[in-house]
Design an enzyme around this catalytic site. Structure first.
Site, PDB file in Angstrom:
ATOM      1  N   SER A 157       0.726  -1.184  -0.041  1.00 21.17           N
ATOM      2  CA  SER A 157       0.051  -0.020  -0.015  1.00 21.17           C
ATOM      3  C   SER A 157       0.921   1.400   0.022  1.00 21.17           C
ATOM      4  O   SER A 157       1.800   1.469  -0.774  1.00 21.17           O
ATOM      5  CB  SER A 157      -0.944  -0.076   1.225  1.00 21.17           C
ATOM      6  OG  SER A 157      -2.137   0.834   1.073  1.00 21.17           O
ATOM      7  N   ASP A 322      -8.838  -6.348  -4.868  1.00 25.48           N
ATOM      8  CA  ASP A 322      -8.570  -5.037  -4.261  1.00 25.48           C
ATOM      9  C   ASP A 322      -9.166  -3.795  -5.047  1.00 25.48           C
ATOM     10  O   ASP A 322      -8.516  -3.669  -6.330  1.00 25.48           O
ATOM     11  CB  ASP A 322      -6.974  -4.904  -4.063  1.00 25.48           C
ATOM     12  CG  ASP A 322      -6.545  -3.846  -3.542  1.00 25.48           C
ATOM     13  OD1 ASP A 322      -7.249  -2.692  -3.145  1.00 25.48           O
ATOM     14  OD2 ASP A 322      -5.124  -3.438  -3.369  1.00 25.48           O
ATOM     15  N   HIS A 355      -7.970  -5.110  -0.124  1.00 25.74           N
ATOM     16  CA  HIS A 355      -6.806  -4.432  -0.134  1.00 25.74           C
ATOM     17  C   HIS A 355      -5.940  -4.835   1.242  1.00 25.74           C
ATOM     18  O   HIS A 355      -4.892  -5.097   1.068  1.00 25.74           O
ATOM     19  CB  HIS A 355      -6.979  -2.825   0.079  1.00 25.74           C
ATOM     20  CG  HIS A 355      -5.754  -2.007   0.208  1.00 25.74           C
ATOM     21  ND1 HIS A 355      -4.876  -2.249  -0.887  1.00 25.74           N
ATOM     22  CD2 HIS A 355      -5.182  -1.383   1.241  1.00 25.74           C
ATOM     23  CE1 HIS A 355      -3.940  -1.199  -0.530  1.00 25.74           C
ATOM     24  NE2 HIS A 355      -4.116  -0.820   0.580  1.00 25.74           N
TER      25      HIS A 355
END
Length: 380
Positions: A157, A322, A355
């Site tokens: 991320s 995601d 995610h």
């Protein structure tokens, strides 16, 4: 709490801190005259200092990536699935370093720290920091640890964005960049999510324009709402449906506005627990760093040109469910790297976790990650 430390854990760990007296110039045209970085290390640095790996954390992460601080800990570090003996980031091979970023609330200099000019916490006066600022501070940390080159810089991320920035700003100082569940820049939708989260915090009556420390209060409602919103975006519809469906807490509708569905209870719990361990001003800073990340902006908005500077080999990993940082965003990075004639491996993992999949011990993900890390030459 762990009754015994698992054999594949790094075990009990103690955070360390380094103080830097040299001013750090920031992208916002301000500077920090001095600052502290808190970090943890796992494994042993070899004689050649060639086996060091940097772990960059995501928005709500910190330096505690693996192991336990005490036998009373209820949970290990946030990336326990990937760091430890025999795991993808194998501490039998690598010396792993994970710092808490500047602007954080877990020991590194940030809004809760004392502002030497005013003799009170910085609060909203703490400067806006960027991913490039973090990378500069991490390079100074590497200097202090006598690490001239990282075997790899790794992150998921927002952490993956830092790994990408490292490859551009310090191309000679890393052999590999592992970029997981990331993007070359935020979409308008993602910036929108961040803005709603910030407005939730800043409109809380207890926010006091960021000076809530002086009032001995916390903008609980705002920070809770921001975390609830964020948490929804980290999960997939499939994951939420599988976990909660439309299950009612009491098995019936109560025709009111209190918690009725299990998913409501879960989100409120996540929000309430987050308030107790994270700072609202830090949350504002981290979301801004996400919004501002755009390495191509310095290269005529051409990502391939930006990545032309890189000398590292790359591993990109994305997850099918995601939707916050969808696989097509990782493929944009892969395309730019191929256009720049870089060595790049790409894996798109089938996963229903959304995610948050980058934190999960998904078998195919662990296999790909492990096999790539085994290829890294540590000079031993």
């Amino acid at each position: 709490m762990p009754k015994t430390i698992p054999a594949d854990s790094v075990g009990l760990v103690t955070p360390q801190s380094l103080h830097f007296d040299s001013p750090l110039e920031l992208d916002c045209k301000r500077s920090l005259p001095a600052y502290d970085l808190v970090y943890e290390t796992y494994g042993e640095l070899n004689a050649e200092h060639s086996n060091a790996v940097l772990i960059c954390h995501a928005l709500s992460g910190d330096h505690h990536a693996a192991g336990y601080h005490s036998m009373e800990d209820s949970k290990p570090g946030w990336w326990e699935t990937c760091i430890g003996p025999g795991k993808p980031i194998d501490t039998n091979r690598f010396f792993v370093v994970c710092p808490n970023n500047l602007g954080g609330c877990k020991g590194s200099t940030g809004p809760m720290s004392l502002n030497p000019e005013k003799n009170k916490p910085y609060g909203p006066d703490f400067p806006i920091v960027t991913v490039k600022d973090w990378v500069r501070s991490q390079a100074r940390l590497a200097d202090a640890l006598e690490i001239e080159q990282w075997a790899a810089v790794i992150g998921g991320s927002l952490g993956g964005m830092q790994a990408m920035q490292w490859s551009i700003d310090y191309p000679e100082r890393l052999q590999h960049a592992v970029v997981i569940a990331a993007a070359p820049k935020l979409s308008a939708q993602n910036i929108g999510f961040n803005e709603v989260a910030r407005q939730a915090i800043m409109s809380d009556p207890d926010f006091h324009k960021g000076h809530y420390y002086e009032h001995d209060v916390i903008p609980r409602r705002g920070l809770m709402l921001a975390r609830m919103l964020g948490h929804i975006t980290y999960l997939s519809d499939e994951a939420m449906r599988a976990k909660f469906g439309r299950e009612l807490r009491e098995g019936k509708l109560n025709f009111g506005f209190d918690v009725e569905f299990q998913v409501e209870s879960y989100l409120r719990y996540q929000g309430q627990s987050f308030v107790e361990k994270f700072d609202a001003n830090t949350y504002l800073l981290m979301t801004k760093a996400l919004d501002y990340f755009d390495p191509a902006a310095d290269y005529d908005n051409n990502l391939a040109r930006a990545l032309q500077r890189a000398k590292a080999d790359f591993l990109l990993i994305a997850f099918t469910s995601d939707w916050r940082f969808a696989p097509e965003r990782s493929r944009e990075i892969v395309k730019a790297l191929l256009h720049s004639k870089k060595n790049v491996s790409y894996a798109e993992i089938e996963a229903h976790h959304g995610h948050d999949a980058f934190l999960m011990p998904i078998r195919n993900y662990m296999d790909v990650f492990h096999r790539y890390m085994e290829r890294i030459n540590t000079g031993q």
